[in-house]
Design a protein around this motif. Structure first.
Motif, PDB file in Angstrom:
ATOM      1  N   HIS A 121       0.823  -1.213   0.000  1.00  0.00           N
ATOM      2  CA  HIS A 121       0.000   0.000   0.000  1.00  0.00           C
ATOM      3  C   HIS A 121       0.856   1.262   0.000  1.00  0.00           C
ATOM      4  CE1 HIS A 121      -3.150  -2.842   1.117  1.00  0.00           C
ATOM      5  NE2 HIS A 121      -2.398  -3.226   2.135  1.00  0.00           N
ATOM      6  N   GLY A 122       2.167   1.106  -0.103  1.00  0.00           N
ATOM      7  CA  GLY A 122       3.099   2.213  -0.016  1.00  0.00           C
ATOM      8  C   GLY A 122       3.714   2.281   1.370  1.00  0.00           C
ATOM      9  N   SER A 123       4.522   3.291   1.574  1.00  0.00           N
ATOM     10  CA  SER A 123       5.126   3.495   2.885  1.00  0.00           C
ATOM     11  C   SER A 123       4.060   4.001   3.854  1.00  0.00           C
ATOM     12  CB  SER A 123       6.262   4.516   2.787  1.00  0.00           C
ATOM     13  OG  SER A 123       6.778   4.807   4.070  1.00  0.00           O
ATOM     14  N   LEU A 124       3.943   3.338   5.013  1.00  0.00           N
ATOM     15  CA  LEU A 124       2.916   3.740   5.984  1.00  0.00           C
ATOM     16  C   LEU A 124       3.463   4.830   6.903  1.00  0.00           C
ATOM     17  CD1 LEU A 124       1.223   0.330   6.893  1.00  0.00           C
ATOM     18  CD2 LEU A 124       0.758   1.914   5.002  1.00  0.00           C
ATOM     19  N   ASP A 125       3.960   5.882   6.289  1.00  0.00           N
ATOM     20  CA  ASP A 125       4.511   7.004   7.044  1.00  0.00           C
ATOM     21  C   ASP A 125       3.438   8.013   7.421  1.00  0.00           C
ATOM     22  OD1 ASP A 125       6.799   8.561   8.087  1.00  0.00           O
ATOM     23  OD2 ASP A 125       6.264   9.972   6.498  1.00  0.00           O
ATOM     24  N   TRP A 126       2.375   8.106   6.608  1.00  0.00           N
ATOM     25  CA  TRP A 126       1.330   9.104   6.881  1.00  0.00           C
ATOM     26  C   TRP A 126       0.109   8.762   6.046  1.00  0.00           C
ATOM     27  CZ3 TRP A 126       0.945  12.507  10.679  1.00  0.00           C
ATOM     28  CH2 TRP A 126       0.036  13.557  10.583  1.00  0.00           C
ATOM     29  N   ILE A 127      -0.861   8.098   6.651  1.00  0.00           N
ATOM     30  CA  ILE A 127      -2.092   7.763   5.947  1.00  0.00           C
ATOM     31  C   ILE A 127      -3.269   8.088   6.859  1.00  0.00           C
ATOM     32  CG2 ILE A 127      -0.967   5.931   4.628  1.00  0.00           C
ATOM     33  CD1 ILE A 127      -2.449   3.912   6.403  1.00  0.00           C
ATOM     34  N   LYS A 128      -4.422   8.255   6.267  1.00  0.00           N
ATOM     35  CA  LYS A 128      -5.614   8.479   7.086  1.00  0.00           C
ATOM     36  C   LYS A 128      -5.837   7.279   7.999  1.00  0.00           C
ATOM     37  CE  LYS A 128      -8.091  11.544   3.903  1.00  0.00           C
ATOM     38  NZ  LYS A 128      -9.324  11.721   3.090  1.00  0.00           N
ATOM     39  N   LEU A 129      -6.244   7.545   9.208  1.00  0.00           N
ATOM     40  CA  LEU A 129      -6.488   6.460  10.151  1.00  0.00           C
ATOM     41  C   LEU A 129      -7.555   5.516   9.608  1.00  0.00           C
ATOM     42  CD1 LEU A 129      -6.006   5.065  12.834  1.00  0.00           C
ATOM     43  CD2 LEU A 129      -7.575   6.701  13.910  1.00  0.00           C
ATOM     44  N   THR A 130      -8.554   6.056   8.943  1.00  0.00           N
ATOM     45  CA  THR A 130      -9.600   5.207   8.369  1.00  0.00           C
ATOM     46  C   THR A 130      -9.026   4.273   7.301  1.00  0.00           C
ATOM     47  OG1 THR A 130     -10.137   7.041   6.873  1.00  0.00           O
ATOM     48  CG2 THR A 130     -11.513   6.772   8.846  1.00  0.00           C
ATOM     49  N   ASP A 131      -8.005   4.732   6.568  1.00  0.00           N
ATOM     50  CA  ASP A 131      -7.382   3.889   5.550  1.00  0.00           C
ATOM     51  C   ASP A 131      -6.588   2.757   6.190  1.00  0.00           C
ATOM     52  OD1 ASP A 131      -8.467   5.461   3.570  1.00  0.00           O
ATOM     53  OD2 ASP A 131      -6.644   6.623   3.218  1.00  0.00           O
ATOM     54  N   LEU A 132      -5.917   3.051   7.292  1.00  0.00           N
ATOM     55  CA  LEU A 132      -5.188   1.991   7.993  1.00  0.00           C
ATOM     56  C   LEU A 132      -6.160   0.929   8.505  1.00  0.00           C
ATOM     57  CD1 LEU A 132      -2.696   0.715   9.287  1.00  0.00           C
ATOM     58  CD2 LEU A 132      -3.040   2.235  11.255  1.00  0.00           C
ATOM     59  N   ILE A 133      -7.256   1.366   9.075  1.00  0.00           N
ATOM     60  CA  ILE A 133      -8.262   0.420   9.562  1.00  0.00           C
ATOM     61  C   ILE A 133      -8.792  -0.432   8.410  1.00  0.00           C
ATOM     62  CG2 ILE A 133     -10.581   0.264  10.564  1.00  0.00           C
ATOM     63  CD1 ILE A 133      -9.841   2.759  12.249  1.00  0.00           C
ATOM     64  N   ALA A 134      -8.986   0.196   7.254  1.00  0.00           N
ATOM     65  CA  ALA A 134      -9.485  -0.539   6.090  1.00  0.00           C
ATOM     66  C   ALA A 134      -8.471  -1.573   5.604  1.00  0.00           C
ATOM     67  CB  ALA A 134      -9.815   0.439   4.969  1.00  0.00           C
ATOM     68  N   ILE A 135      -7.185  -1.300   5.742  1.00  0.00           N
ATOM     69  CA  ILE A 135      -6.148  -2.266   5.364  1.00  0.00           C
ATOM     70  C   ILE A 135      -6.222  -3.506   6.254  1.00  0.00           C
ATOM     71  CG2 ILE A 135      -3.650  -2.677   5.398  1.00  0.00           C
ATOM     72  CD1 ILE A 135      -3.311   0.253   4.453  1.00  0.00           C
ATOM     73  N   LEU A 136      -6.442  -3.295   7.542  1.00  0.00           N
ATOM     74  CA  LEU A 136      -6.426  -4.392   8.508  1.00  0.00           C
ATOM     75  C   LEU A 136      -7.734  -5.179   8.562  1.00  0.00           C
ATOM     76  CD1 LEU A 136      -4.656  -2.591  11.503  1.00  0.00           C
ATOM     77  CD2 LEU A 136      -3.656  -4.337  10.019  1.00  0.00           C
ATOM     78  N   ARG A 137      -8.856  -4.526   8.290  1.00  0.00           N
ATOM     79  CA  ARG A 137     -10.150  -5.147   8.554  1.00  0.00           C
ATOM     80  C   ARG A 137     -10.379  -6.473   7.824  1.00  0.00           C
ATOM     81  NH1 ARG A 137     -14.069  -3.133  11.295  1.00  0.00           N
ATOM     82  NH2 ARG A 137     -13.442  -0.963  11.024  1.00  0.00           N
ATOM     83  N   PRO A 138      -9.939  -6.668   6.578  1.00  0.00           N
ATOM     84  CA  PRO A 138     -10.206  -7.954   5.913  1.00  0.00           C
ATOM     85  C   PRO A 138      -9.611  -9.168   6.639  1.00  0.00           C
ATOM     86  CG  PRO A 138      -9.532  -6.304   4.305  1.00  0.00           C
ATOM     87  CD  PRO A 138      -9.287  -5.713   5.661  1.00  0.00           C
ATOM     88  N   PHE A 139      -8.701  -8.938   7.561  1.00  0.00           N
ATOM     89  CA  PHE A 139      -8.046 -10.056   8.249  1.00  0.00           C
ATOM     90  C   PHE A 139      -8.701 -10.380   9.583  1.00  0.00           C
ATOM     91  CE2 PHE A 139      -5.045  -8.126   5.344  1.00  0.00           C
ATOM     92  CZ  PHE A 139      -4.600  -9.227   4.637  1.00  0.00           C
ATOM     93  N   VAL A 140      -9.798  -9.708   9.866  1.00  0.00           N
ATOM     94  CA  VAL A 140     -10.577  -9.994  11.077  1.00  0.00           C
ATOM     95  C   VAL A 140     -11.724 -10.919  10.686  1.00  0.00           C
ATOM     96  CG1 VAL A 140     -11.896  -9.041  12.992  1.00  0.00           C
ATOM     97  CG2 VAL A 140      -9.964  -7.754  12.034  1.00  0.00           C
ATOM     98  N   PRO A 141     -11.789 -12.133  11.199  1.00  0.00           N
ATOM     99  CA  PRO A 141     -12.870 -13.046  10.808  1.00  0.00           C
ATOM    100  C   PRO A 141     -14.226 -12.582  11.320  1.00  0.00           C
ATOM    101  CG  PRO A 141     -11.606 -13.961  12.626  1.00  0.00           C
ATOM    102  CD  PRO A 141     -10.880 -12.715  12.199  1.00  0.00           C
ATOM    103  N   LYS A 142     -15.243 -12.752  10.485  1.00  0.00           N
ATOM    104  CA  LYS A 142     -16.598 -12.367  10.897  1.00  0.00           C
ATOM    105  C   LYS A 142     -17.167 -13.355  11.903  1.00  0.00           C
ATOM    106  CE  LYS A 142     -17.902  -9.833   6.694  1.00  0.00           C
ATOM    107  NZ  LYS A 142     -16.540  -9.790   6.111  1.00  0.00           N
TER     108      LYS A 142
END
Length: 467
Positions: A439-460
């Motif tokens: 997703h590029g260098s995670l030096d400065w991204i919107k917090l909502t974008d970081l959450i969106a990166i991680l969310r697919p790995f949380v099982p429903k």
């Protein structure tokens, strides 16, 4: 004992020596088995040696250092790009800090026996309990002291005064320095960590004595003058969301699928001669030693990182593991970890079943900040390589070498204010540097974008997924 600089250079080609510290974290060919078999890769710029006593610091600081990974340190710490160049004004408002325990003795003792004794009487693993009130019984601070008795007919396969594993004196010293450095960055410089622990700090570990001992050393570094006790939160081990605490059949079945792939079998093929040599020399011919490089890597790393030499056969002192052999073992270990958490075709499911619940906890903490409901400023979690790896995999790290001793991930949340409105941005550091990801260098991204990166790995529904 070679110096740390010599340890870095040992067996390395000129091209490897030209690597920057950041480059040592991201071998470009790690997805191919040729990364393992190419001896010119040597240690790929990494450090795998340390003396018995620490703290270790690596040279130059920031290079991949298996014995004690770099971490945020005031000398090297840089503000996020937009903050540093003045394009935005922002304050750090939350830190979620994950780290592996510090260096230790090995889990895996060689089946043929160890040719060196492990000594741990220079460190005291304290083991005692007391009431939660000063008016109650105050226990004697007893500590474990390992010994041998000549009347015991059983042998652990190694002489000495260590448990396997246990934190070593160098690990304690590394942890103390780690905490001191965190205070300099997040306490003194950024004024997030308070001068004394308060209700807005929170600490957690696995049930392992390794993570608990590391917590004591690190937090003493953060607060060297604090004279109180601190709660180190732990889940009941049978349902723990770190260190594979809860029972889940899908973990084993997914791992079997991963190890059935052509790529996995290919890496075993290119290392067959090495595994055969090591097995014959060290009596390590069982499937647990031959089916992955976990056991060999663990044994060699623990030796080198605590001032010991690589092993020799107990029946033939001239038959010894060479540094070139160890370097190939370490490259194979890197390949395996990258395959587990980045490159295999079942990686999303594997991360979900192993670490998805814990990733969900991280997301919950971040969302609480985003929604103005957070009761915390600083959370510090002491875990294992098997927790750091899948979190980095979920972030999409470009290449994953084995998450080494004291590997750390810092989730920083920054608040910006413009025209009376505020926004939240995130930065994710891996061992002190912005993590480089798909997703590029995670030096400065919107917090909502970081959450969106991680969310697919949380099982429903983890219970259904686990079967």
């Amino acid at each position: 004992m070679r110096s740390l600089t010599a340890g870095l250079m040992l067996g390395a080609s000129s091209s490897v020596l030209a690597l920057s510290p950041l480059d040592t974290f991201y071998p470009p060919g790690i997805n191919q088995t040729s990364y393992i078999s190419n001896s010119s890769n040597a240690l790929y710029g990494g450090i795998y040696k340390a003396p018995t006593n620490g703290p270790t610091g690596g040279h130059p600081y920031g290079v991949y250092d298996y014995c004690s990974m770099p971490h945020p340190r005031s000398q090297e710490y840089k503000m996020p790009g937009p903050v540093a160049n003045g394009s935005v004004k922002a304050d750090l408002v939350y830190l979620e800090y994950l780290q592996r325990h510090q260096r230790r003795s090995p889990y895996n003792i060689l089946p043929g026996g160890e040719n060196q004794a492990y000594e741990c009487d220079n460190v005291r693993p304290y083991v005692y309990a007391g009431p939660n009130s000063n008016s109650g019984i105050q226990p004697v601070p007893v500590y474990a002291q390992t010994y041998e008795d000549s009347s015991n007919p059983f042998s652990p396969g190694v002489n000495g005064t260590c448990q396997y594993p246990q934190i070593t004196v160098g690990g304690v010293q590394d942890g103390f320095q780690h905490g001191k450095d965190l205070w300099q960055v997040y306490g003194k410089k950024l004024r997030l960590i308070p001068r004394k622990p308060n209700q807005r700090v929170w600490f957690r570990s696995s049930e392992s004595s390794l993570t608990q001992a590391s917590a004591g050393a690190v937090l003493r570094g953060v607060w060297p003058d604090y004279d109180g006790a601190l709660p180190l939160h732990q889940m009941v081990s049978s349902v723990d969301t770190v260190n594979e605490g809860y029972s889940c059949n899908a973990i084993g079945t997914t791992l079997n699928q991963i190890k059935s792939t052509a790529e996995w079998q290919g890496h075993l093929s290119v290392t067959s001669d090495l595994r055969a040599k090591l097995g014959a020399m060290l009596g390590a011919t069982s499937s647990s030693w031959q089916s992955t490089f976990d056991h060999f890597s663990d044994n060699f790393q623990a030796r080198l990182c605590n001032g010991y030499e690589l092993p020799c056969s107990v029946s033939n002192s001239s038959a010894c593991v060479t540094m070139d052999m160890a370097a190939e073992v370490f490259r194979a270990g890197d390949w395996e970890w990258n395959y587990y958490w980045r490159a295999n075709p079942y990686v999303a499911k594997y991360i979900q079943v192993v670490e998805g619940l814990f990733i969900g906890e991280i997301i919950s903490h971040l969302e609480n900040v985003l929604n103005g409901r957070s009761s915390l400023d600083y959370s510090h979690v002491f875990v294992h390589d098997g927790d750091i790896g899948p979190v980095l995999g979920a972030l999409g790290i470009n290449a994953l070498r084995w998450p080494a001793m004291a590997s750390n991930i810092a989730f920083e949340v920054w608040e910006t204010k413009e025209h009376s409105s505020k926004s939240f941005y995130a930065r994710v550091l891996y061992s002190g540097q912005p993590v480089q990801t798909i997703h590029g260098s995670l030096d400065w991204i919107k917090l909502t974008d970081l959450i969106a990166i991680l969310r697919p790995f949380v099982p429903k529904d983890i219970k259904s997924l686990c079967g």
